[in-house]
Design a protein around this motif. Structure first.
Motif: not given
Ligand SMILES: [Zn+2]
Length: 591
Positions: A32-61
Motif C-alpha cells: 500500500a505504501d508504494t508510490v507511483r507517478v505517471d511521467l507520461g509516455d507510458q512511463l511510471v516512476a515508482t517508489l517502494d520502501p523495500r527497493e531502489d527507485i524504478y521506472v516501469a513501462s509497457v513496451p511500445a507497439r
C-alpha cells in the motif's frame, strides 16, 4: 499526477486496467505504501520502501527488449539485464509493464523521475532536503534505510543520515524533513543542487578544450575543494602539481590568493568520471562498470563467521618498510594491527584465519604505544621467504593467498566464504585524514599472469599453479563483492567514530603520477572479495600520532572485525539487500 496506491479511486478505466496489470506483473512490490507517478509516455516512476527507485513501462507497439532498453536507458546494452530483472523475460509481452531500476535509466529520465517523485523536496546548497510522505490511511513516515537507498544508492548509509539528525530514530515521521548531505548524494541528485553547493559545476569550452567550471566558496582552497574533490588525487606531489596546472589553466598566478567566487576551470581529462556531464562517454562507461559489478553483493550469511576463511596480509615488511616518517615505519604498525585482527578473530569468532607474514622476533603483541622498527618479516610460503626484495615479497603474497583460497574452496567450499584483507597505512597529502579501502576494479586487471625464476619456482605455492587466469565474469563479480566488503569496513569505521577519507573512501584503483593501477596483492588474487585497507594517513600528523598508540591500533582491529561480521551479517536495520549502484556515495566521517 501523483497517485498513492491506497488512494486509487475514480481512475479512468484504462488506468485501472494498467494498474491491474502492474499488480500482476510487479507483484513483489505491491504494498500500500508504494508510490507511483505517471511521467507520461507510458512511463511510471515508482517508489517502494523495500527497493531502489524504478521506472516501469509497457513496451511500445512492436518494441522488443533491445528497443525497450534503448528507450528507457539510452542504450540497448542493458537489454539482457532488464530481462533478468523482470523474471528472466526474453520476449516482451504487449500490455505488460516491465521495470528498470534507477541506476540504469538514461540521464534525462533519471532527472524526470527525481523531479516527479520528490516534488515537495528542496535542493539546498548543503544537500537534499527530503520531506517524508504523509499517508493518512496507513500511518505515515519513511524508514531511514529506504531514504538512504533512494538518495545515496546504499541503504547502509542510513547510519550517516542518523548521525546528521543527531538522534537514534530509524524512521522519519510523515511531513518531517531530513537532509541528505551533498557528499552522500547520488550524482543525479547532486547535479540538481544549487550554486551554493560544493559540487555545483557548469560546463564550457574554450580554445584549450572542454572544461568544468567551479567557483570557490569562502574558506575553500584549490587543492582540497577542487583537486582532491573533482580529480580524486590524494598523493601530495600529484595534488600540488595539479593545483598548479588548474590554476594556470584558470589564469591564476598565486594559488594562495584566489578571490572567493573566482571561476576555476578543470579540463575534462582531469575530472573523475562522475563529475563529467551526464551522458559523456567516459561517464557512461564508468556507470556501466558499476551496474555490471553492482549485481554482485555478498549473499552469504555466516553467524560468528562460521565457515569463513580470512586471509590477512600486513603490508610491506622485511627490507621494505613502506611509508616512513622518521622512525615511524608503516610495516611495523600495520603488522601490529594485522596480528591484533588475527587475535580478535580467533578469540571472538569461528573464522579460520591465516596471515601471510610473520616476524619471528615478535612473538606476541607488544603492550607499548610506540613500536621499534623491525626488518624481520618473512612471507609464510613453503619454504618461507625473508623479505629481501619487496617485489618478490608482493608476488609471493598472492601466490600464498591463492594457494590458501584453493584449499578453502576444495571439497565444495563456497568462494564467497573467503576474504582477503591487506592492511596498510597511507602516505597522502598531509591535510588528508582517515581510512580508505582499495578494491580491484575489473577494468584495470589482466586476464592472466604468472612469474618465473628460481625464487618462485622453489616455493610449493608457485608450483601448485604458476599462472593465474581470470574470466571477465570473475573480475566483474570480484569487483562487486570487494566493493561490498570495502563499504562494510568503511561503514564500521564510520560507526566507531574513526576517521574516514572524506572523498571516495572506497576506490577501485590507485592513480598516481597519472598512472592507474591495481596493487599486485589484489590484482592477481583469486579471492573474489579482496580489499587493501589503508587504516589512516601516516603523512597526517594527527593520524600518525594516533597510530603510535596501542589503543588506536586495538580499536582499528576490533572495527575491522566488526566490519567483517557485518559483511556476513543479517541485513542491517531490517533493510533489504538490494543491489543499488548508480555510483553510490559512501558514508564517510565528516571532519
Ligand atoms: Zn602500504
Amino acid at each position: 499526477v501523483q497517485s498513492v496506491d491506497s488512494k486509487r479511486k475514480n481512475l479512468p478505466k484504462a488506468r485501472v486496467f494498467q494498474l491491474f496489470l502492474t499488480l500482476v506483473i510487479v507483484a513483489s512490490s505491491v504494498f500500500a505504501d508504494t508510490v507511483r507517478v505517471d511521467l507520461g509516455d507510458q512511463l511510471v516512476a515508482t517508489l517502494d520502501p523495500r527497493e531502489d527507485i524504478y521506472v516501469a513501462s509497457v513496451p511500445a507497439r512492436g518494441e522488443g527488449l533491445l528497443g525497450f532498453s534503448r528507450r528507457l536507458t539510452g542504450t540497448s546494452k542493458n537489454a539482457r539485464e532488464i530481462g533478468e530483472i523482470n523474471g528472466g523475460t526474453k520476449i516482451l509481452k504487449e500490455g505488460v509493464r516491465y521495470k528498470v531500476p534507477f541506476k540504469m535509466l538514461s540521464p534525462d529520465l533519471r532527472v524526470r523521475t527525481v523531479r516527479a517523485l520528490f516534488r515537495e523536496d528542496q535542493a539546498l546548497g548543503e544537500g537534499w532536503q527530503h520531506k517524508a510522505r504523509v499517508d493518512s490511511e496507513l500511518g505515515s513516515g519513511e524508514s531511514l534505510w529506504a531514504i538512504a537507498l533512494w538518495f545515496t544508492g546504499r541503504g547502509e548509509n542510513y547510519v550517516s543520515l542518523r548521525d546528521n539528525l543527531r538522534s537514534d530514530i530509524d524512521e522519519i515521521p510523515g511531513g518531517e524533513t531530513v537532509l541528505i548531505p551533498a557528499r552522500l548524494l547520488r550524482p543525479t541528485f547532486r547535479a540538481l543542487l544549487p550554486e551554493t553547493s560544493p559540487y555545483y559545476l557548469t560546463y564550457g569550452k574554450d580554445s584549450h578544450g572542454e572544461y568544468a567550471s567551479y567557483r570557490l566558496k569562502r574558506g575553500e582552497a584549490l587543492y582540497s575543494s577542487v583537486v582532491v574533490r573533482f580529480n580524486g588525487s590524494v598523493f601530495a606531489q600529484d595534488v600540488n602539481e595539479l593545483a598548479q596546472e588548474i590554476a594556470s589553466r584558470s589564469g591564476i598566478r598565486d594559488v594562495t590568493d584566489i578571490p572567493v567566487d573566482y571561476e576555476i576551470k578543470v579540463p575534462f581529462e582531469l575530472l573523475l568520471p562522475e563529475f563529467l556531464p551526464a551522458g559523456h562517454p567516459r561517464r557512461l562507461e564508468y556507470e556501466a562498470g558499476l551496474i555490471a559489478s553492482g549485481q554482485y553483493r555478498n549473499a552469504i550469511q555466516a553467524k560468528s563467521l562460521e565457515g569463513v576463511t580470512v586471509i590477512l596480509d600486513a603490508g610491506h615488511g622485511g627490507r621494505d618498510v613502506g611509508a616512513s616518517f622518521g622512525s615511524v615505519w608503516e610495516s611495523t604498525y600495520v603488522y601490529d594491527i594485522a596480528v591484533r585482527v588475527k587475535r580478535v578473530l580467533e578469540e571472538t569468532t569461528a573464522a579460520r584465519v591465516y596471515i601471510t607474514t610473520k616476524d619471528p622476533g615478535l612473538p606476541g603483541i607488544p603492550k607499548r604505544d610506540v613500536l621499534d622498527g623491525s626488518r624481520g618479516h618473512r612471507i609464510l610460503t613453503s619454504p618461507e621467504y625473508a623479505i629481501e626484495d619487496s617485489t618478490v615479497g608482493l608476488n609471493l603474497r598472492w601466490y600464498l593467498s591463492n594457494s590458501l583460497y584453493r584449499k578453502a574452496i576444495s571439497n565444495g567450499g563456497d568462494s564467497q566464504k573467503v576474504v582477503f584483507l591487506s592492511i596498510h597505512a597511507d602516505s597522502l597529502h598531509p591535510t588528508l585524514r582517515g581510512a580508505m579501502a582499495y578494491i580491484p576494479g575489473a577494468k584495470w586487471r589482466r586476464s592472466s599472469y604468472g612469474k618465473s625464476g628460481s625464487v618462485y619456482e622453489s616455493r610449493k605455492e608457485f608450483r601448485e599453479a604458476p599462472n593465474v587466469s581470470f574470466s571477465k565474469k570473475h573480475l566483474t563479480r570480484s569487483e562487486g563483492l570487494s566493493r561490498d566488503l570495502g563499504h562494510h569496513l568503511i561503514d564500521a569505521f564510520h560507526r566507531q567514530g574513526l576517521a574516514v577519507h572524506e572523498d571516495k573512501p572506497v576506490r577501485d584503483k590507485i592513480i598516481r603520477r597519472r598512472r592507474t593501477w591495481i596493487p599486485a596483492v589484489l590484482h592477481y588474487n583469486l579471492v573474489p572479495a579482496s580489499v587493501l585497507f589503508e587504516v589512516c594517513n601516516l603523512a597526517n600528523q594527527e593520524d600518525r600520532a594516533l597510530l603510535q598508540t596501542a589503543d588506536f591500533r586495538e580499536k582499528v582491529s576490533q572495527t575491522l572485525v566488526a566490519g567483517l561480521l557485518d559483511y556476513y551479517g543479517a541485513p542491517s536495520s531490517g533493510g533489504p539487500q538490494t543491489a543499488a549502484q548508480e555510483p553510490a556515495a559512501s558514508s564517510s566521517a565528516g571532519r
